[in-house]
Each structure stands twice: as structure tokens, then as C-alpha cells.
Write a protein that holds these residues in place. Structure first.
Motif, PDB file in Angstrom:
ATOM      1  N   TYR A  44       1.095  -1.288  -0.001  1.00 37.86           N
ATOM      2  CA  TYR A  44       0.257   0.704   0.356  1.00 37.86           C
ATOM      3  C   TYR A  44       0.494   1.450  -0.178  1.00 37.86           C
ATOM      4  N   LEU A  67      -1.834   6.202   9.009  1.00 38.52           N
ATOM      5  CA  LEU A  67      -2.459   5.001   8.443  1.00 38.52           C
ATOM      6  C   LEU A  67      -2.805   4.200  10.191  1.00 38.52           C
ATOM      7  N   HIS A 109      -3.864   9.476   2.140  1.00 38.81           N
ATOM      8  CA  HIS A 109      -4.932   8.374   2.356  1.00 38.81           C
ATOM      9  C   HIS A 109      -6.602   8.621   2.130  1.00 38.81           C
ATOM     10  N   LEU A 112      -7.624   5.610   0.071  1.00 38.13           N
ATOM     11  CA  LEU A 112      -8.244   4.150   1.192  1.00 38.13           C
ATOM     12  C   LEU A 112      -9.044   4.999   1.981  1.00 38.13           C
TER      13      LEU A 112
END
Length: 177
Positions: A44, A67, A109, A112
Motif C-alpha cells: 500500500y 494509517l 489516505h 483508502l
């Protein structure tokens, strides 16, 4: 001991990697992730590389910390939408989908988050559908007649007790889905 990077062929000693504070910080942060996510972090974070350049250790450590905060929150939210519960499995699936999609030039992010939110939304819709189904099954349950007398106590006939038992079994079977 000399290590060779399997992606780019760079050669460096293990001690060089261990002595860099940013890589140590990244390793410590990666170890804090749940086991289901640990093998998904490197692919990732690889999406944050620019062209043929590698990911700087300070950037990798920063991304990993951010994250970790997202995952540990237990929920996911995207701009303008309500917050949804997000389990570790949802984050794992979102990371897999993101890596498979290979979006270009990730800067944060947010991509995501959108994937995780859509997975969480689908899970919430399925849970709501299951709850509605259980309610409908409860309304369609056979009507239980007047109970018979047994030693001065009210007792439902055998067929009615069996029907209730079958409904309870069906309810508990669907409850975990």
C-alpha cells in the motif's frame, strides 16, 4: 550482512537500515498494526512513490503513523458523509482493493478512506437488510393459540412450542451473518 532490495536492487547493510532513525520509527509503527494488516502495509505505501524513485524513510514513517491512527479509530469517515464502523477486516479489504486499483500519485489516505467507507456502507446495508428480514420473520410467525392447562399451569400445545423453537433457531442462525 549486506541486503539487496528485491524491487530496485539497491544494496545496503542491515546495520545501515537499523541505524536510520526514520526506518526504525517505521519498523516500530508497522509492528503496532494488527497482524492482518502488517503484510499489506508495504504494498500500500508503495503507491505513494513517485515514478522510479523510492519512498523516503521519513515519508514512509509519517504515512504509517497516519494509517495506524485511521485503523485504530475503529471507524471511517469521508467528507460530507456520516462516520461508519470499520473493522480490521474492512481496512484489510480496502488496502487490497486500493493496491489492486493502483491509483496514481497518492498524496494522502483519502482514496483508502473512500474505499473503506464504501465497504463499511455495504456492510451496514447488509446488516440493516438482515435486521429487516428478522423483523419480517417475527411478524410472519404462526399465531400461538390459547395455551392448554397442565397441572394448573398454562402450557402451549406441542406444535406451537415446536414452532417457537424453530423460529428461535432460525433467528440465532441468521444473527451472526
Amino acid at each position: 550482512m549486506r541486503l539487496v532490495c528485491p524491487c530496485c536492487g539497491a544494496i545496503a547493510s542491515l546495520e545501515a537500515w537499523q541505524n536510520d532513525p526514520a526506518w526504525r520509527d517505521f519498523a516500530v509503527t508497522q509492528a503496532k498494526f494488527p497482524p492482518l494488516l502488517q503484510n499489506r502495509i508495504a504494498p500500500y505505501l508503495g503507491l505513494f512513490r513517485r515514478g522510479k524513485r523510492g519512498l523516503l524513510p521519513t515519508r514512509a514513517a509519517s504515512l504509517a503513523r497516519d494509517l495506524l491512527v485511521l485503523v485504530e479509530s475503529g471507524s471511517v469517515q469521508v467528507r460530507g458523509e456520516e462516520s461508519r464502523p470499520a473493522s480490521i477486516a474492512i481496512w484489510a479489504a480496502a488496502m487490497d482493493e486500493t493496491v489492486d486499483a493502483r491509483p496514481d500519485r497518492l498524496k494522502n489516505h483519502n482514496y483508502l478512506r473512500k474505499v473503506a467507507w464504501s465497504l463499511a456502507e455495504a456492510g451496514a446495508a447488509q446488516a440493516e437488510k438482515t435486521a429487516e428480514s428478522l423483523k419480517a420473520n417475527a411478524r410472519e410467525a404462526p399465531a400461538i393459540g390459547k395455551p392448554a392447562k397442565c397441572q394448573g399451569k398454562d402450557v402451549a400445545p406441542l406444535e406451537e412450542r415446536q414452532a417457537v423453537t424453530d423460529m428461535l433457531k432460525a433467528f440465532t442462525k441468521n444473527f451472526g451473518k
